[in-house]
Design an enzyme around this catalytic site. Structure first.
Site, short mmCIF file in Angstrom:
data_model
loop_
_atom_site.label_atom_id
_atom_site.label_comp_id
_atom_site.label_asym_id
_atom_site.label_seq_id
_atom_site.Cartn_x
_atom_site.Cartn_y
_atom_site.Cartn_z
N GLU A 33 0.83 -1.20 0.00
CA GLU A 33 0.00 0.00 0.00
C GLU A 33 0.87 1.26 0.00
O GLU A 33 0.65 2.21 -0.76
CB GLU A 33 -0.87 -0.03 1.26
CG GLU A 33 -1.77 1.15 1.42
CD GLU A 33 -2.94 1.09 0.45
OE1 GLU A 33 -3.68 0.10 0.49
OE2 GLU A 33 -3.09 2.03 -0.33
N ILE A 75 -18.22 8.73 -16.54
CA ILE A 75 -18.10 7.29 -16.84
C ILE A 75 -19.52 6.71 -16.88
O ILE A 75 -20.26 6.82 -15.90
CB ILE A 75 -17.25 6.57 -15.76
CG1 ILE A 75 -15.91 7.28 -15.56
CG2 ILE A 75 -17.07 5.09 -16.12
CD1 ILE A 75 -15.03 7.34 -16.78
N SER A 128 -7.57 2.07 -3.55
CA SER A 128 -6.32 2.58 -2.99
C SER A 128 -5.41 3.14 -4.06
O SER A 128 -4.53 3.94 -3.75
CB SER A 128 -5.53 1.45 -2.34
OG SER A 128 -5.94 1.25 -1.06
N ASP A 145 0.99 3.99 -3.01
CA ASP A 145 0.60 5.38 -2.80
C ASP A 145 1.70 6.34 -3.22
O ASP A 145 1.48 7.26 -4.00
CB ASP A 145 0.27 5.61 -1.31
CG ASP A 145 -1.01 4.93 -0.89
OD1 ASP A 145 -1.67 4.31 -1.75
OD2 ASP A 145 -1.37 5.03 0.30
N GLY A 166 -24.20 11.27 -15.93
CA GLY A 166 -24.31 12.07 -14.71
C GLY A 166 -23.72 11.33 -13.52
O GLY A 166 -23.15 10.25 -13.65
#
Ligand SMILES: *[C@@H]1O[C@H](CO)[C@@H](O)[C@H](O)[C@H]1NC(C)=O
Ligand SMILES: *[C@@H]1O[C@H](CO)[C@@H](O)[C@H](O)[C@H]1NC(C)=O
Length: 589
Positions: free
Chosen positions: A299, A552, A509, A303, A570
């Site tokens: 993680e 999307i 993440s 990041d 929307g």
């Protein structure tokens, strides 16, 4: 060892009420309780009476409503005060407790043998949190409860918590929350929102991915594997050169025992962004956090490799938040509580400068967080927002909910399970997409809070979605709750270097640091034109900046035995308003 004063200091306020002291403080009523032991935990034994820990008292902040009013004005792009963030001093004046609250709580502490002025009784600058060192025996007397040792089944971690606690009736108006009590999550037990994807073969070494030419099209590999070149081309940041790197900053909130590795970042940059080789980040250790360079975290590396990969050369800070080792029954060492939010957020609020963007990739099912605790933490995010920080959280990796999705109120009703802090109205929550052109990725967390009402900034968009949804899923979600995610970004097949080798990693993440990188560049742009940073984003992105997102329109987020929500034209609770188009947003901010 008892380190507080054993002398009982009688508070003056206690006399002035003319009530017998014992009656004043013995008249207790329940503050919070659970009907069942939180899932994933089991009761082991009573907590030893002499076990010592830090008890945190969250005082009612007398100007919190006013602070929220300020926040809504300064984050509204059509308001005269837009982006005029509050100073640390202004925020502290609003988050301070009322003097009556201080008097009442100090008198209660004195009654229980805690000297409110003793050096071991710590207060935040604003005075809104008091931390006391207590024994279990003393905390049990103060809170009318019994603490137990509970063990977490998958991590084996043990914590000292209780299933309910009470406060004197008089203090319910002065104290919002006491911890540790009924909030069980720790840094170990929380849900991470990333996972290795061994089934996605890492991308071959490819010169076109090392450095994109200006105006280059999106490399074809981006349909299955993601590198900074993909994200920079997709979201249109490739040609932007940061100019405000002396003032602009991006922060990544880290985990216990998750370390961001500096050598891996260099390997990553040599492979995927050659112009940024040598680019780095600083690590700040919070509350005993460590920086073990022999233990790179999936993680943490994900990041930092992607925030640096997008925002370079913007200074990046990795916060390594510690916690003491978990409770061990034979240890005489006082233990802090390993709680994920309070120490870190109060640490940030005590700093003279706070990064203008902060990204965090963990969360819990909302129902496992006591509501008063969730409100208090959500208000801490509002407090950071009022000082000009944009806060991003991943929306979760379980669609509308994981497992059987039953309630923990004893009734075991099946409902969609919102996550927290994703459901806090003062953070910007990020869902996931994949492929080019982008579609929603099926794990993208989305839904409606059962704790927080729908904020006005999203009224129009969410109402439109709900009208289209009609009666589908009625009863499974809370139509009047804060809806999320707000935005989305790629979340699958991210190429991450861990311990020298490249792996594919997925999860929202990955989406949150991506969005954080793009908004750090927008802040850079604003700073370079003499403006302040964007701060709390939601009122802006749901109004004048909405057209800066690429909507999307397909995909869904199944869960709880359903097909989940469907992405469409929307806003929708799968991908929010969509993915960012930096060039368009640059014109709108
Ligand atoms: C829905 O959200 C509102 C606003 O936060 C809350 O008051 C209400 O209790 C929630 N309803 C359910 C059924 O969770
Ligand atoms: C990036 O810009 C191009 C050209 O303006 C546009 O077609 C594309 O949709 C943008 N990307 C996103 C993710 O909005």
């Amino acid at each position: 060892m008892r380190i507080w004063s054993t002398a009982i200091v009688l508070g003056l306020a206690a006399f002035s009420l003319g009530k017998p002291l014992a009656r004043r403080w013995d008249d207790i009523s329940e503050k919070h309780s659970w009907v069942e032991v939180p899932r994933g935990w089991s009761y082991k034994s009573a907590a030893p009476a002499d076990y010592t820990f830090d008890l945190k008292i969250g005082m009612k902040q007398h100007g919190m409503e006013e602070l929220i009013d300020h926040l809504m004005e300064i984050s509204n792009p059509t308001h005269a005060r837009y982006a005029q963030h509050l100073t640390k001093g202004e925020v502290e004046a609003l988050t301070a407790p009322h003097p009556d609250s201080v008097d009442a709580v100090d008198a209660w502490l004195s009654f229980h043998g805690v000297d409110p002025a003793h050096a071991s009784t710590k207060r935040t600058q604003a005075g809104d949190w008091i931390t006391l060192r207590v024994t279990v025996e003393q905390a049990e007397r103060m809170l009318g409860t019994k603490y137990g040792v509970y063990e977490h089944s998958s991590s084996g971690e043990a914590v000292v918590r209780t299933l309910s606690y009470s406060l004197p009736k008089e203090l319910h108006n002065h104290i919002d929350v006491v911890a540790p009590t009924t909030y069980f999550s720790t840094l170990h037990s929380m849900k991470k929102t990333s996972f290795l994807q061994p089934e996605i073969k890492p991308v071959e070494d490819d010169a076109t991915l090392k450095q994109l030419a200006p105006g280059a099209t999106i490399p074809s590999s981006c349909s299955s594997t993601i590198t900074p070149a993909c994200l920079r081309a997709l979201y249109n940041t490739t040609d932007y050169v940061p100019k405000s790197t002396s003032t602009n900053k991006l922060g990544v909130a880290g985990y216990l025992q998750e370390y961001a590795n500096r050598a891996d970042l260099q390997t990553f940059l040599k492979k995927y962004r050659t112009d940024a080789v040598g680019g780095s980040f600083t690590t700040q250790l919070v509350n005993g956090g460590l920086d073990n360079q022999n233990q790179p975290g999936v993680e943490a590396n994900l990041d930092i490799q992607y925030t640096v990969g997008i925002s370079y050369p913007t200074p990046n800070i990795y916060y390594s938040t510690g916690g003491s080792p978990p409770f061990t029954p034979d240890s005489a060492t006082p233990s802090n509580t390993n709680e994920p939010y309070l120490d870190f957020l109060n640490y940030l609020l005590a700093q003279s400068t706070i990064p203008q963007v902060l990204t965090t990739s963990y969360g819990d099912d909302e129902q496992t967080v006591p509501q008063d605790y969730a409100i208090k933490v959500c208000n801490l995010f509002a407090t950071l927002g009022a000082q000009g920080t944009s806060i991003f959280f991943s929306s979760g990796d379980s669609g509308v909910g994981a497992g059987d999705c039953t309630t923990n109120d004893g009734k075991k009703t099946t409902i969609f399970q919102p996550s927290f802090p994703a459901s806090c109205p003062y953070v910007t929550t990020v869902g996931g997409t994949y492929r080019v052109p982008e579609v929603a990725v099926s794990f993208s967390g989305g839904g409606f809070s059962r704790y927080f009402a729908r904020p006005s900034y999203q009224n129009t968009d969410v109402s439109t979605f709900l009208t289209g949804l009609g009666t589908k899923y009625s009863g499974l979600y809370n139509a009047s709750g804060r809806a999320y995610p707000d935005v989305a970004a790629q979340g699958q097949g991210f190429q991450v270097v861990i311990g020298g080798s490249t792996n594919s990693v997925g999860g929202t993440s990955a989406s949150s640091p991506t969005i954080a990188g793009v908004f750090a560049l927008l802040n850079d742009y604003r700073l370079s034109t003499g403006k302040t940073t964007l701060g709390f984003l939601n009122p802006l992105i749901y109004s004048t900046a909405k057209s800066g997102f690429n909507d999307i329109k397909s995909g869904s987020n199944p869960g709880c035995g359903t097909n989940g929500f469907t992405a469409g034209a929307g806003w929708d609770p799968v991908t929010g308003l969509g993915t960012p188009n930096f060039l368009a947003l640059q014109k709108l901010v």
